[in-house]
Design a protein around this motif. Sequence first.
Motif, PDB file in Angstrom:
ATOM      1  N   GLY A   1       0.755  -1.240  -0.041  1.00  0.00           N
ATOM      2  CA  GLY A   1      -0.148  -0.204  -0.521  1.00  0.00           C
ATOM      3  C   GLY A   1       1.322   1.492   0.271  1.00  0.00           C
ATOM      4  O   GLY A   1       0.414   2.386  -0.554  1.00  0.00           O
ATOM      5  N   GLU A   2       2.098   1.009   0.355  1.00  0.00           N
ATOM      6  CA  GLU A   2       3.186   2.657   0.469  1.00  0.00           C
ATOM      7  C   GLU A   2       3.762   2.976  -1.205  1.00  0.00           C
ATOM      8  O   GLU A   2       4.305   3.787  -1.214  1.00  0.00           O
ATOM      9  CB  GLU A   2       4.197   2.188   1.471  1.00  0.00           C
ATOM     10  CG  GLU A   2       3.913   2.567   3.008  1.00  0.00           C
ATOM     11  CD  GLU A   2       2.728   2.061   3.759  1.00  0.00           C
ATOM     12  OE1 GLU A   2       2.702   1.016   3.360  1.00  0.00           O
ATOM     13  OE2 GLU A   2       2.321   2.020   4.417  1.00  0.00           O
ATOM     14  N   TRP A  27      -2.439   3.615  -3.350  1.00  0.00           N
ATOM     15  CA  TRP A  27      -2.809   5.531  -2.489  1.00  0.00           C
ATOM     16  C   TRP A  27      -2.415   6.917  -3.905  1.00  0.00           C
ATOM     17  O   TRP A  27      -3.274   7.703  -3.206  1.00  0.00           O
ATOM     18  CB  TRP A  27      -2.044   5.272  -1.657  1.00  0.00           C
ATOM     19  CG  TRP A  27      -0.522   5.513  -1.982  1.00  0.00           C
ATOM     20  CD1 TRP A  27       0.463   4.429  -1.886  1.00  0.00           C
ATOM     21  CD2 TRP A  27       0.056   6.994  -2.506  1.00  0.00           C
ATOM     22  NE1 TRP A  27       1.593   5.055  -2.496  1.00  0.00           N
ATOM     23  CE2 TRP A  27       1.785   6.124  -2.539  1.00  0.00           C
ATOM     24  CE3 TRP A  27       0.227   8.375  -2.934  1.00  0.00           C
ATOM     25  CZ2 TRP A  27       2.709   7.351  -2.813  1.00  0.00           C
ATOM     26  CZ3 TRP A  27       0.506   8.589  -2.774  1.00  0.00           C
ATOM     27  CH2 TRP A  27       2.261   8.256  -3.222  1.00  0.00           C
ATOM     28  N   ALA A  61      -5.848  10.940   5.017  1.00  0.00           N
ATOM     29  CA  ALA A  61      -4.746  10.096   5.649  1.00  0.00           C
ATOM     30  C   ALA A  61      -4.404  10.061   6.787  1.00  0.00           C
ATOM     31  O   ALA A  61      -4.640   8.637   7.473  1.00  0.00           O
ATOM     32  CB  ALA A  61      -3.493  10.006   4.540  1.00  0.00           C
ATOM     33  N   PHE A 116      -8.125   4.992  -0.845  1.00  0.00           N
ATOM     34  CA  PHE A 116      -7.105   5.160  -1.219  1.00  0.00           C
ATOM     35  C   PHE A 116      -5.938   5.332  -0.077  1.00  0.00           C
ATOM     36  O   PHE A 116      -4.997   4.192   0.251  1.00  0.00           O
ATOM     37  CB  PHE A 116      -7.479   5.610  -2.213  1.00  0.00           C
ATOM     38  CG  PHE A 116      -8.044   5.571  -3.520  1.00  0.00           C
ATOM     39  CD1 PHE A 116      -7.993   4.259  -4.224  1.00  0.00           C
ATOM     40  CD2 PHE A 116      -8.960   6.493  -3.851  1.00  0.00           C
ATOM     41  CE1 PHE A 116      -8.683   3.994  -4.977  1.00  0.00           C
ATOM     42  CE2 PHE A 116      -9.776   6.404  -4.667  1.00  0.00           C
ATOM     43  CZ  PHE A 116      -9.810   4.787  -5.411  1.00  0.00           C
ATOM     44  N   ALA A 117      -6.612   5.747   1.112  1.00  0.00           N
ATOM     45  CA  ALA A 117      -6.217   6.614   2.499  1.00  0.00           C
ATOM     46  C   ALA A 117      -6.624   5.164   3.106  1.00  0.00           C
ATOM     47  O   ALA A 117      -5.398   4.032   3.790  1.00  0.00           O
ATOM     48  CB  ALA A 117      -6.531   6.739   3.340  1.00  0.00           C
ATOM     49  N   TRP A 119      -5.888   1.515   1.537  1.00  0.00           N
ATOM     50  CA  TRP A 119      -5.183   1.227   0.952  1.00  0.00           C
ATOM     51  C   TRP A 119      -3.933   1.503   1.629  1.00  0.00           C
ATOM     52  O   TRP A 119      -2.839   0.151   1.570  1.00  0.00           O
ATOM     53  CB  TRP A 119      -5.032   0.915  -0.307  1.00  0.00           C
ATOM     54  CG  TRP A 119      -4.060   0.723  -0.885  1.00  0.00           C
ATOM     55  CD1 TRP A 119      -3.549   0.631  -1.609  1.00  0.00           C
ATOM     56  CD2 TRP A 119      -4.572  -1.201  -1.582  1.00  0.00           C
ATOM     57  NE1 TRP A 119      -3.113  -0.638  -2.407  1.00  0.00           N
ATOM     58  CE2 TRP A 119      -3.231  -1.743  -2.375  1.00  0.00           C
ATOM     59  CE3 TRP A 119      -5.956  -1.449  -1.194  1.00  0.00           C
ATOM     60  CZ2 TRP A 119      -3.489  -3.159  -2.494  1.00  0.00           C
ATOM     61  CZ3 TRP A 119      -5.979  -3.020  -1.621  1.00  0.00           C
ATOM     62  CH2 TRP A 119      -4.440  -3.750  -2.865  1.00  0.00           C
ATOM     63  N   PHE A 120      -3.689   2.465   2.905  1.00  0.00           N
ATOM     64  CA  PHE A 120      -2.035   2.543   2.898  1.00  0.00           C
ATOM     65  C   PHE A 120      -2.433   1.310   4.644  1.00  0.00           C
ATOM     66  O   PHE A 120      -1.252   0.883   4.529  1.00  0.00           O
ATOM     67  CB  PHE A 120      -1.903   3.941   4.083  1.00  0.00           C
ATOM     68  CG  PHE A 120      -1.205   4.848   3.096  1.00  0.00           C
ATOM     69  CD1 PHE A 120      -0.660   4.226   2.835  1.00  0.00           C
ATOM     70  CD2 PHE A 120      -2.106   6.034   3.222  1.00  0.00           C
ATOM     71  CE1 PHE A 120       0.502   5.531   1.184  1.00  0.00           C
ATOM     72  CE2 PHE A 120      -1.705   7.051   2.085  1.00  0.00           C
ATOM     73  CZ  PHE A 120      -0.336   6.828   1.131  1.00  0.00           C
ATOM     74  N   ALA A 170       4.305   5.363   5.521  1.00  0.00           N
ATOM     75  CA  ALA A 170       2.847   5.720   4.634  1.00  0.00           C
ATOM     76  C   ALA A 170       2.503   7.117   4.346  1.00  0.00           C
ATOM     77  O   ALA A 170       3.249   7.408   3.245  1.00  0.00           O
ATOM     78  CB  ALA A 170       1.671   5.239   5.210  1.00  0.00           C
ATOM     79  N   MET A 176       4.581   9.421   1.095  1.00  0.00           N
ATOM     80  CA  MET A 176       3.548   9.929   0.446  1.00  0.00           C
ATOM     81  C   MET A 176       4.030  11.733   0.829  1.00  0.00           C
ATOM     82  O   MET A 176       4.096  12.221  -0.589  1.00  0.00           O
ATOM     83  CB  MET A 176       1.864  10.178   1.234  1.00  0.00           C
ATOM     84  CG  MET A 176       1.069  11.472   0.715  1.00  0.00           C
ATOM     85  SD  MET A 176      -0.317  10.747   1.476  1.00  0.00           S
ATOM     86  CE  MET A 176       0.008  11.463   3.158  1.00  0.00           C
TER      87      MET A 176
END
Length: 469
Positions: free
Chosen positions: A30-31, A35, A51, A204-205, A207-208, A244, A248
């Motif tokens: 996920g990183e 995301w 996030a 999508f947050a 998913w981190f 994460a 980002m």
Amino acid sequence: MQNNKVTPVLKRTLGSFHLWGIAVGLVISGEYFGWSYGWAQAGTLGFLITALVIAAMYCAFIFSFTELTTSIPHAGGPFAYAYRAFGPTGGFIAGFATLVEFVFAPPAIAMAIGAYLNVQFPAIDPKWVAVGAYLVFMTLNILGVGIAATFELLVTLLAIFELLVFMGVVAPGFDMSNFVHGGWAGSDSFSPAAFSGMFAAIPFAIWFFLAIEGASMAAEEAKDPQRTIPKAFIGGILTLTVLALGVMVFAGGVGDWTKLANINDPLPQAMKLIVGSSSGWLHMLVWLGLFGLIASFHGIIMGYSRQIFALARAGYLPKRLASVNARFQTPHLGIIAGGVVGIAAIFSDSLIVIGGQPLTANIVTMSVFGAIVMYIISMAALFKLRRSEPNLIRPFRAPMYPFAPALALLLAIVCLVAMIYYNTLLFLIFAAMMLLAYAWFRVTHQARSNAAHDPQLSVLQTAPAKSGK
């Protein structure tokens, strides 16, 4: 009448470090990708806020979920907790929601593996790479949990190292003005569109952090789970939160972040803006970056196979799927069954590409729907079991109870409502799958009567004691 059949069991071989490796490895892809689709919805600043809120939800959730995992160390994880709290129907909801989460996450990761290799070899078809990844890592999981967990730990450590390398290499080119430019859904100032985008970016947050709870499905294979699992979960969520946020922010500050939205390989593309397309650093990131994707892919295969095994053992899926390989002591048919569904998803573009979203984005969202439903029923199970079974042995008790689990429950409900609003058609597909599964659940009640007795799923019938201590 109680069924006295022998319950199939798994071998206990995993310590704290292995479990931490599984917890982090399940998530660490996920990183690497997924995301950045959130940037397309909310911009960098809007997505950063989303996030941070989701990170708070996961921290509250994991600290609370650990109480359930150590109290009821079962391969079914959330299925077992909901069954214990709410009976067979509760077990069904949690079990099949978890199955959706863990069966739909691997094809998204497999496609990202294909995309990363496509950077090096543009002629290859990412879909066939994804299929090859399934075949290799299903085989590795069948060969034994000890081998699988050691491999998972190794690739997780390499993946963490590579994320740190990425941040170090791009740091000289980082400029905060790049990160904040157009950071509110394409605008430099906050607007109603930015607020709407923050809610749309929730999947999508998530998913981190998605699938960290899958380490609970290794509880039957953990040595001293009451001691090792809390260390793995708490260390895992802290590791992932730091990584994460770091990835980002650094990726968004190296140049035009809009070029990184809606792609499966944001980190190589971000590094390319700094070092160029022929740099050795870039090629190293592509190759070592595969370890992050492989760690999650391999770990989630381990997770979905244990969920299929537990559901089949309890009579919720065909009994054959609860078979344990005589030589390797692994649920080999569960591993294969989940792989068949995942490979089918990879080639189901016309069914899964909905609303103009890329295939990967829609698979991610479908997986997140399953996760959020499972989070909600797991927190509800925690509250229920505190009342109905105050004498249940709880080696780890949720800190800040009832506030932490209540925060996790509230934020999960908000996430679910927002996701339904922004992904209505995908939710209808998810709901249809759950309804079909429920129909199967209703017509196969005899299979559950014939299943081997599992004392971990027994709901206490005695009156609860006065003290919950």
